[in-house]
Design an enzyme around this catalytic site. Structure first.
Site, PDB file in Angstrom:
ATOM      1  N   LYS A  60     -20.073 -50.603   8.239  1.00 13.91           N
ATOM      2  CA  LYS A  60     -20.244 -50.697   6.787  1.00 13.91           C
ATOM      3  C   LYS A  60     -21.738 -50.614   6.441  1.00 13.91           C
ATOM      4  CE  LYS A  60     -20.314 -55.762   6.824  1.00 13.91           C
ATOM      5  NZ  LYS A  60     -19.756 -57.001   6.261  1.00 13.91           N
ATOM      6  N   TYR A 288     -52.839 -53.165  -6.237  1.00 10.84           N
ATOM      7  CA  TYR A 288     -52.573 -53.820  -7.506  1.00 10.84           C
ATOM      8  C   TYR A 288     -52.916 -55.307  -7.474  1.00 10.84           C
ATOM      9  CZ  TYR A 288     -49.863 -49.638  -8.710  1.00 10.84           C
ATOM     10  OH  TYR A 288     -49.464 -48.359  -8.965  1.00 10.84           O
ATOM     11  N   MET A 336     -45.102 -48.974  -4.380  1.00  9.80           N
ATOM     12  CA  MET A 336     -43.800 -48.321  -4.325  1.00  9.80           C
ATOM     13  C   MET A 336     -43.698 -47.308  -3.182  1.00  9.80           C
ATOM     14  SD  MET A 336     -41.735 -46.236  -7.301  1.00  9.80           S
ATOM     15  CE  MET A 336     -41.566 -47.668  -8.353  1.00  9.80           C
TER      16      MET A 336
END
Length: 398
Positions: A60, A288, A336
């Site tokens: 799964k 950041y 990101m």
């Protein structure tokens, strides 16, 4: 383009430049799946079980991020006899890939459209409640089809399943309903990975009591199963007719105290490339929020992987990676698509160098367990977090 398989040597032409497909796939970041390690783990698990106990490979969540189709094929080749998935869609994906082995859907399926799809794709559902059983029987009557089903008892997990003390009524109902064929009865353990066995033994006893009462009603049960990876490695009395193995198949141990039981090899590695190298002055903020400010002139390497790929942002300034066999600290907030490394102590680092985030480089290694420990979570979550913009590349000979 199928990225879950070994890359071919196909040449892609763009203007006057030619690129090997294998190079394009590894352009920025990727996941390597060692099929030989997977085969080794399946063989080890198969040898650990008695000949009468079947091995069900749990694939799964895209085989815990390893690529469900290829993992299922390898697992079946080296000792598994059945597969387990969580959703209908996962089962259809395996059938479309040509896999014909029995596939059990561990999650709940409730509506007639899904039941019809189960029949069409020859998938075996889990029945958890009285009402679900009735719905299945009515729908199957309309379809004029019989379906093998697996009955789940809740012995203490408090998740899916009918409570153990209602097992006799539940199984009797399913046994009497037309178009339903009982393939197994099972339950799931909540604390099998813990040293203290009290809860696990309580669940086992509830399961045994329920099964004895069901048998006393004259109902034949073809298969019983209770053990996940942790239970398989901790107590042979939990093996029954079938075991459901996920994490151990992927080369990780469910708990530190189980590491001496069997020899497992990690299957997954995560790698990325350096895209820029530069030197910044002391007192310069990185990434950041300036969570990191250099204390000295610092050589940094920008690596093309980030939280959109599955590297948790909470690892910022706590992550270490491997570069040229050495541990290197990640600095600043993880972004990101990119992370930054302090490579001051590696003067020859250049663009294109490969960084290992999880895996082995030289004599050193980093595991999903290492990330999990730092984050206060579990290795299962780490493995499942790597997104599909990271190609899965098969390595190793089986």
């Amino acid at each position: 383009m199928v990225l879950s398989q070994e890359p071919t040597t196909t040449v892609v032409t763009r203007s006057r430049y030619n690129y090997q497909l294998s190079e394009i796939i590894r352009q920025r970041a990727w996941v390597e799946i060692d099929q030989s390690a997977l085969a080794h783990n399946v063989r080890q698990l198969r040898a650990f079980l008695s000949p009468d106990t079947e091995l069900m490979a749990v694939v799964k969540a895209d085989a815990y991020g390893h690529g469900a189709i290829k993992v299922a094929q390898t697992a079946l080749q080296y000792g598994a006899s059945r597969l387990a998935i969580a959703t209908l869609g996962e089962g259809i994906e395996l059938r479309e890939a040509g896999i014909i082995a029995p596939i059990v859907v561990l999650g709940a399926v409730n509506n007639p459209e899904e039941i019809a799809a189960l029949c069409h794709w020859k998938l075996q559902p889990t029945i958890c409640t009285f009402q679900q059983a009735i719905t299945f029987s009515k729908t199957l009557a309309e379809l004029e089809q019989t379906l093998s089903v697996h009955l789940k008892l809740d012995t203490g997990m408090s998740r899916l399943g009918t409570l153990w003390h209602q097992a006799t009524e539940f199984v009797t109902l399913v046994h009497q309903l037309p178009y339903l064929k009982i393939a197994s009865i099972y339950s799931h353990l909540a604390t099998a990975d813990e040293l203290e066995p009290t809860v696990m033994k309580m669940q086992q006893q509830r399961f045994k009591d329920a099964i004895e009462k069901i048998k006393a009603m004259g109902i034949s049960i073809p298969c019983l199963h209770l053990a996940n990876s942790a239970a398989v490695l901790s107590d042979r009395s939990l093996h029954y007719d079938l075991v459901r193995v996920g994490l151990a198949m992927y080369g990780l141990y469910p708990a530190p105290h189980l590491k001496s039981t069997i020899d497992l090899k990690p299957v997954l590695q995560v790698k990325a490339k350096i895209t820029q190298v530069k030197t910044i002055a002391a007192g310069t903020g990185v990434s950041y929020g300036y969570q990191y400010i250099t204390q000295r002139e610092t050589k940094i390497a920008v690596v093309s992987i980030g939280y959109a790929d599955g590297v948790p942002r909470n690892l910022s300034n706590r992550l270490k990676v491997l570069l040229r066999g050495q541990y290197v600290p990640q600095i600043g907030a993880i972004t990101m698509d990119q992370i930054m490394l302090d490579v001051t102590n590696l003067p020859d680092v250049e663009v294109g160098d490969i960084v290992t985030l999880i895996g082995k480089d030289g004599e050193n290694s980093i595991s999903a367990d290492d990330w999990a420990k730092t984050l206060g979570t579990i290795s299962w979550e780490i493995l499942c977090s790597f997104k599909h913009r990271l190609p899965r590349i098969s390595t190793g000979e089986c």
